[in-house]
Design an enzyme around this catalytic site. Structure first.
Site, PDB file in Angstrom:
ATOM      1  CB  THR A 411       2.965  48.382  12.361  1.00 56.07           C
ATOM      2  OG1 THR A 411       3.474  47.815  11.165  1.00 56.07           O
ATOM      3  CG2 THR A 411       3.865  49.522  12.798  1.00 56.07           C
ATOM      4  CG  ASN A 431       4.886  45.273   5.722  1.00 55.19           C
ATOM      5  OD1 ASN A 431       4.274  46.291   6.019  1.00 55.19           O
ATOM      6  ND2 ASN A 431       5.015  44.875   4.471  1.00 55.19           N
ATOM      7  CB  SER A 483       3.805  55.032   6.346  1.00 52.23           C
ATOM      8  OG  SER A 483       3.700  54.835   4.970  1.00 52.23           O
TER       9      SER A 483
HETATM   10  O1  DON Z   1       6.957  50.774   7.421  1.00 48.82           O
HETATM   11  C1  DON Z   1       5.816  50.848   6.986  1.00 48.82           C
HETATM   12  O2  DON Z   1       5.337  51.857   6.516  1.00 48.82           O
HETATM   13  C2  DON Z   1       4.911  49.630   7.069  1.00 48.82           C
HETATM   14  N1  DON Z   1       5.696  48.447   7.064  1.00 48.82           N
HETATM   15  C3  DON Z   1       4.077  49.757   8.297  1.00 48.82           C
HETATM   16  C4  DON Z   1       3.043  48.702   8.344  1.00 48.82           C
HETATM   17  C5  DON Z   1       1.937  49.010   9.234  1.00 48.82           C
HETATM   18  O3  DON Z   1       1.851  50.041   9.846  1.00 48.82           O
HETATM   19  C6  DON Z   1       0.901  47.989   9.303  1.00 48.82           C
HETATM   20  N2  DON Z   1      -0.142  48.433  10.111  1.00 48.82           N
HETATM   21  N3  DON Z   1      -0.868  48.130  10.798  1.00 48.82           N
END
Ligand code: DON
Length: 601
Positions: A411, A431, A483
């Site tokens: 992300t 994701n 999150s």
């Molecule tokens: O929206 C979310 O909470 C997750 N899909 C975020 C994923 C994420 O932050 C992965 N990280 N490095």
């Protein structure tokens, strides 16, 4: 030969005549710049000045001490940051720059975010102080089927939410960029998408971070033909110094630039998305894409120790957890986030905020999730009274909230402020690292696996060990809880814009950074962004800590309060922040040092 990975030395370098710097030389510069342009540092300013002089855009960079109103951009990749500055120089505002940065990140950080994913854009328009969060989150298709995700015994089929067509939510980022440009920008999409199109067509040099991510995702990258055609070559995923070209993605970005929403959500691109998802077990139809909507959401506001915090509302659960934690901590005078007495209280606040996450889900369902009740002062007062200054409360001793019964990783975040004070804090995702690993036919679009952010059953945790309730069940047209927590902090000194990737840990990262920023009279972004991190999320009932930065005494003090501490083998996060001072309007940017090499995500 359609393989765009070509070894660095095997092709001659070509660029426009007015650009004497090679990408290779720029890579060396980038290492110095640590992914951001900190306008408060004379050395970095000097490098930036020389660099942009060579590109003919030096005037854009205000010189320290001379210019009082300035802009700042912090993103996870120097080429994306550069694209944003270029757009500011061409007369764009922070919102135009955000389009350029987001689209460039889709090209140069394909493992983190992209047109096949979604994101949240927290905006502040200086002219009228209008604040909004554009929700460009992925959405479940109309024909989503529970049977795809549960076996005959009602157990989760985890693969189904992480791989193949069933893992993919209807992407929102492309629509988000169109909305951001049309409603808030000054320039056209053709102008703001130009840098990303060029990066996709001409390629960029793979850096250590990319190589690490690709190495980690090898199996994923070679499995699907269209994915392998872009991301796999000579029997491997990549190595530093290779040039990655994505000509099909360049064409897709051009369609978006020329046709706006329809260039992505109808016609050739839409058909390719549907074909790929459905050939891999999904159930998409044209209307899922045609009906995709970016939703303007009202941000959450909290007062904390004299500062005004603006953060993400649902479908981000992160902003709500952050708000609850800040409310719970408001009565305490905290000596920063590192101090062990404060750390105990912060962990207890996080524990309680994460417990309540099980109530949350897409805000547009009926009845809507009880956000107001969870942020009610009397409720939070009661919750706060259960915090003991002496001892950790085991999670199982906190009354469980009723969960409705009937019913490796990546992300990216970037922060921008322009000279007029327009702000963007954007967190975007596909994701997991490289998302679902599926590329939609010949579009170059790497598809997300955001369906894993839904709750299949209250007893099953998702990829971030998060459990939830049926308010977050994967139903048609729903957006999964997130999150991602882009946030603004306004205090008497100025405005800070921050956010980070990291799944459930995003909330603790943002909370620790806010507390650390507010605890010290001097603004020191580097200290804030590089402080050691800890995290608690109610379940599992453990305090996760980074492997370095905590003294034996610190750890012993927390253990003495009955905290179960688990030291993680890696650091986490890649926070990007900018700050603009009220006193003279100067702006500075700071990237997380973890993002350079060490950070896992
Ligand atoms: O929206 C979310 O909470 C997750 N899909 C975020 C994923 C994420 O932050 C992965 N990280 N490095």
């Amino acid at each position: 030969m359609n393989n765009p990975f070509i070894k660095q030395l095997s092709i001659p370098y070509q660029r426009g005549a007015h650009a004497p710097f090679s990408l290779e030389a720029k890579m060396a510069l980038k290492v110095c710049l640590k992914h951001s342009f900190d306008q408060s540092s004379p050395i970095i300013i000097f490098i930036v000045f020389c660099f942009f002089s060579c590109l003919g855009i030096a005037n854009e960079q205000p010189q320290p001490g001379k210019t009082k109103t300035q802009a700042a951009i912090a993103s996870a990749h120097p080429l994306a940051t550069e694209a944003g500055y270029r757009i500011l120089k061409e007369g764009g505002n922070a919102f135009d720059a955000a389009v350029a940065v987001a689209a460039s990140l889709a090209v140069v950080e394909p493992y983190s975010s992209g047109l096949g994913g979604g994101g949240f854009f927290l905006l502040h328009r200086a002219r009228d102080r209008h604040e909004v969060m554009l929700d460009a989150r992925e959405t479940a298709p109309h024909n989503i089927k529970e049977d795809d995700y549960l076996d005959e015994l009602g157990r989760a089929r985890l693969g189904a939410t992480r791989e193949g067509g069933t893992a993919v939510g209807i992407p929102g980022l492309a629509a988000g960029l169109v909305e951001l440009s049309q409603k808030f920008g000054r320039l056209s999409l053709k102008e703001t998408l130009r840098p990303a199109i060029k990066l996709a067509r001409e390629g960029f040099l793979v850096d250590n971070r990319y190589a690490k991510m690709a190495q980690f995702s090898q199996a994923h990258l070679k499995k699907n033909t269209h994915t392998a055609a872009i991301f796999w070559a000579e029997g491997q995923a990549s190595k530093p110094g290779w040039r990655l070209k994505q000509p099909q993605l360049a064409l897709t970005l051009e369609r978006l630039a020329n046709q706006g929403f329809n260039g992505f959500y109808t016609g050739f691109v839409a058909q390719a998305l549907i074909n790929t998802v459905n050939q891999n077990g999904g159930h998409w139809q044209a209307s899922d894409l045609e009906n995709y909507k970016v939703i303007a959401r009202i941000p959450l506001h909290i007062q904390f120790h004299g500062a005004r915090i603006t953060t993400a509302p649902l479908p981000s659960a992160g902003g709500i957890a952050l708000s609850q934690a800040l409310h719970l901590l408001e009565p305490f005078s905290l000596k920063g986030a590192k101090d062990e007495i404060s750390a105990h209280l912060i962990i207890e606040a996080l524990r309680r905020a994460f417990r309540d996450r099980s109530q949350l889900g897409d805000p547009d369902q009926q009845p809507p999730p009880p956000v107001q009740a969870l942020l009610e002062t009397s409720y939070l007062k009661g919750l706060g009274e259960s915090i003991s200054a002496e001892k950790a409360t085991p999670s199982h001793e906190l009354a469980a909230l009723p969960v409705s019964k009937n019913d490796a990783y990546n992300t990216t975040h970037f922060s921008i402020i322009d000279s007029a004070g327009n702000r963007v804090g954007a967190t975007m995702s596909i994701n997991f690292t490289f998302g679902s690993g599926l590329v939609a036919q010949d579009t170059g679009i790497l598809l997300n696996n955001e369906i894993d952010d839904f709750t299949l059953r209250p007893e099953f945790a998702n990829g971030y060990q998060l459990k939830g309730g049926l308010a977050n069940a994967p139903l048609p047209g729903r957006r999964p809880l997130s999150s991602m927590t882009p946030t603004f902090v306004d205090d008497s000194r100025g405005v800070l814009i921050l956010g980070a990737p990291g799944g459930s840990r995003i909330v603790s990262m943002v909370l620790l950074a806010i507390i650390e920023h507010l605890a010290h009279p001097e603004v020191n972004l580097l200290n804030v962004v590089s402080m050691p991190r800890y995290h608690h999320q109610f379940s599992p009932d453990k305090v996760e800590v980074e492997p370095t930065g905590f003294s034996p005494e610190w750890l012993a003090a927390l253990r003495a309060k009955a905290h179960d501490i688990k030291t993680n083998s890696r650091q986490w996060g890649n926070m990007q922040m900018v700050f603009k001072a009220h006193s003279d309007g100067t702006a500075q940017a700071q990237s997380d040092p973890r993002g350079q090499d060490m950070g896992w995500y």
